[in-house]
Design an enzyme around this catalytic site. Structure first.
Site, mmCIF file in Angstrom:
data_model
loop_
_atom_site.group_PDB
_atom_site.id
_atom_site.type_symbol
_atom_site.label_atom_id
_atom_site.label_comp_id
_atom_site.label_asym_id
_atom_site.label_seq_id
_atom_site.Cartn_x
_atom_site.Cartn_y
_atom_site.Cartn_z
ATOM 1 N N GLY A 8 11.660 3.378 4.525
ATOM 2 C CA GLY A 8 12.855 2.556 4.648
ATOM 3 C C GLY A 8 13.786 2.710 3.467
ATOM 4 O O GLY A 8 13.508 3.437 2.504
ATOM 5 N N ASN A 30 6.191 3.121 10.345
ATOM 6 C CA ASN A 30 6.198 3.518 11.759
ATOM 7 C C ASN A 30 7.588 3.961 12.214
ATOM 8 O O ASN A 30 7.803 4.250 13.383
ATOM 9 C CB ASN A 30 5.692 2.377 12.658
ATOM 10 C CG ASN A 30 6.587 1.154 12.627
ATOM 11 O OD1 ASN A 30 7.574 1.087 11.893
ATOM 12 N ND2 ASN A 30 6.237 0.151 13.435
ATOM 13 N N THR A 33 12.721 1.294 11.754
ATOM 14 C CA THR A 33 14.027 1.316 11.096
ATOM 15 C C THR A 33 14.046 2.296 9.922
ATOM 16 O O THR A 33 15.124 2.637 9.442
ATOM 17 C CB THR A 33 14.425 -0.090 10.599
ATOM 18 O OG1 THR A 33 13.403 -0.603 9.744
ATOM 19 C CG2 THR A 33 14.646 -1.030 11.775
ATOM 20 N N ASP A 54 1.447 1.669 12.138
ATOM 21 C CA ASP A 54 2.040 0.351 12.336
ATOM 22 C C ASP A 54 1.155 -0.675 11.648
ATOM 23 O O ASP A 54 0.054 -0.985 12.126
ATOM 24 C CB ASP A 54 2.153 0.052 13.832
ATOM 25 C CG ASP A 54 2.808 -1.291 14.127
ATOM 26 O OD1 ASP A 54 3.022 -2.076 13.181
ATOM 27 O OD2 ASP A 54 3.085 -1.556 15.314
ATOM 28 N N ASN A 102 -2.825 -7.999 6.928
ATOM 29 C CA ASN A 102 -3.538 -6.726 6.815
ATOM 30 C C ASN A 102 -3.424 -6.158 5.408
ATOM 31 O O ASN A 102 -4.417 -5.686 4.831
ATOM 32 C CB ASN A 102 -2.985 -5.717 7.827
ATOM 33 C CG ASN A 102 -3.424 -6.003 9.248
ATOM 34 O OD1 ASN A 102 -4.436 -6.661 9.484
ATOM 35 N ND2 ASN A 102 -2.667 -5.502 10.212
ATOM 36 N N TYR A 148 13.466 -13.718 11.068
ATOM 37 C CA TYR A 148 13.345 -13.077 9.750
ATOM 38 C C TYR A 148 13.111 -14.123 8.662
ATOM 39 O O TYR A 148 12.174 -14.011 7.870
ATOM 40 C CB TYR A 148 14.607 -12.278 9.451
ATOM 41 C CG TYR A 148 14.549 -11.470 8.170
ATOM 42 C CD1 TYR A 148 13.671 -10.396 8.048
ATOM 43 C CD2 TYR A 148 15.373 -11.774 7.093
ATOM 44 C CE1 TYR A 148 13.618 -9.643 6.879
ATOM 45 C CE2 TYR A 148 15.329 -11.026 5.923
ATOM 46 C CZ TYR A 148 14.445 -9.970 5.825
ATOM 47 O OH TYR A 148 14.393 -9.222 4.664
ATOM 48 N N TYR A 162 -3.885 -16.432 -0.091
ATOM 49 C CA TYR A 162 -4.876 -15.436 -0.511
ATOM 50 C C TYR A 162 -5.102 -15.499 -2.018
ATOM 51 O O TYR A 162 -6.215 -15.247 -2.497
ATOM 52 C CB TYR A 162 -4.424 -14.030 -0.090
ATOM 53 C CG TYR A 162 -4.987 -13.603 1.251
ATOM 54 C CD1 TYR A 162 -5.889 -12.545 1.353
ATOM 55 C CD2 TYR A 162 -4.629 -14.264 2.420
ATOM 56 C CE1 TYR A 162 -6.408 -12.159 2.580
ATOM 57 C CE2 TYR A 162 -5.134 -13.888 3.649
ATOM 58 C CZ TYR A 162 -6.026 -12.825 3.728
ATOM 59 O OH TYR A 162 -6.553 -12.458 4.944
ATOM 60 N N ARG A 189 24.635 -4.193 8.760
ATOM 61 C CA ARG A 189 24.990 -5.073 7.660
ATOM 62 C C ARG A 189 26.409 -4.779 7.171
ATOM 63 O O ARG A 189 27.017 -3.769 7.512
ATOM 64 C CB ARG A 189 23.966 -4.947 6.539
ATOM 65 C CG ARG A 189 22.683 -5.693 6.857
ATOM 66 C CD ARG A 189 21.623 -5.571 5.789
ATOM 67 N NE ARG A 189 20.834 -4.363 5.930
ATOM 68 C CZ ARG A 189 19.667 -4.176 5.317
ATOM 69 N NH1 ARG A 189 19.178 -5.117 4.534
ATOM 70 N NH2 ARG A 189 18.993 -3.058 5.495
#
Length: 318
Positions: A8, A30, A33, A54, A102, A148, A162, A189
């Protein structure tokens, strides 16, 4: 070092930042974007490898099929443009929830430091200005931006869970409006939109009366702040950006001036829940980490415009 979203815009620049330090880096993406074009310059770099995966999958070994021992796991995989909020909302929610978990599980297995890329969007349409890290925000949980905004708020929450529950060494950076080379021309954007319209001398689209503000940060300054946070003993959340606050009209005028465009302005109704103001309170990162952005808006925009123009094959005026 592992960087999710490494293909990205911001993720690929963070990969470069790690490599410049002499690190070995694995990027996972993945390409929803992101794009391998952003890391094509690393094709012959022996300390870099790319894994197509992914991170949102339910099975950790399938989500992050990576080899080796990692010291740092930086989770930057997430679409971030308002144009994506209506196009792939479930994917955005998933990558910041299951994807974040994950990455945290992998960090726990490896004893790695975990960095979560949060956002100024956790402040929503703020009623406090500028926004300090202590501000809890003004966010709609059901509006079109919630996929988002709330996903990133959840990401922060599970990151801290965590830390408290399993002792994972975590960092949270709240990223404000960032721009620079490798943005997509069709990103949706403001800066890519304004640039593409100005390059074509088309009418520049503004929303409301154009007086809503953003504080823009050049990507190299953002990466410098992220690395300072990673090197520190601060957990965060910590704002990272600049105080170069300007209205959308001022931003569009500056882009027009750099390009030499003849574009006029067209004003459309404000999108739902679009923040009216946005500027980070940078007290913590400047006083505690010595962060000092270096790139002015005019210089940063010039570099960005050159890159976006090259993407679409439009020569800049002399």
């Amino acid at each position: 070092m592992l960087v999710t979203g490494g293909g990205g815009f911001v993720g690929s620049h963070l990969v470069d930042g790690f490599l410049a330090r002499g690190c070995e880096v694995v990027a996972v993406d993945n390409n929803v974007t992101g794009t391998t074009d952003n890391i094509a310059h690393l094709a012959n770099e022996p300390r870099f490898s790319f894994v197509s995966a992914d991170v949102s999958l339910g099975n950790l070994s399938e989500a992050l099929p990576v080899q080796g021992k990692f010291d740092v796991i930086a989770h930057f995989a997430s679409p971030a443009s308002p144009a994506d909020f209506g196009r792939i909302p479930v994917e955005i929610l998933r990558v910041n929830s299951q994807g974040t978990q994950n990455c945290l599980d992998l960090a726990r297995q490896h004893g790695a430091r975990f960095l979560f890329a949060s956002t100024s969007e956790v402040y929503g349409d703020p009623q406090v200005h500028p926004q300090p890290e202590t501000y809890w925000g003004n966010v709609s949980s059901i509006g079109p931006r919630s996929v988002y905004d709330e996903a990133k708020r959840y990401g922060e929450a599970i990151t801290m869970a965590y830390r408290r529950t399993y002792g994972v060494d975590v960092r949270i950076v709240r990223i404000f409006n960032t721009y620079g080379p490798r943005m997509r021309i069709d990103d949706g954007r403001a800066i890519p939109n304004f640039v593409s319209q100005a390059l074509a001398d088309e009418s520049i689209t503004l929303y409301g009366d154009g007086t809503q503000t953003r504080s823009i940060c050049y990507v190299s300054d953002l990466v410098a702040g992220i690395l300072l946070l990673l090197d520190s003993d601060q957990t965060g959340p910590m704002n990272c950006g600049t105080e170069h606050e300007m209205t959308m009209v001022e931003l569009a005028e500056l882009i027009k001036d750099i390009i030499g465009s003849k574009s006029e302005f067209t004003f459309l109704p404000m999108p739902e829940d679009d923040p009216l103001v946005r500027r980070p309170d940078l007290t913590r990162i400047t006083t505690e980490l010595g962060y000092q952005p270096q790139v002015s808006p005019k210089e940063g925009l010039r570099r960005t415009i050159e890159d976006l123009a090259a993407q679409i094959g439009v020569p800049l005026k002399a």
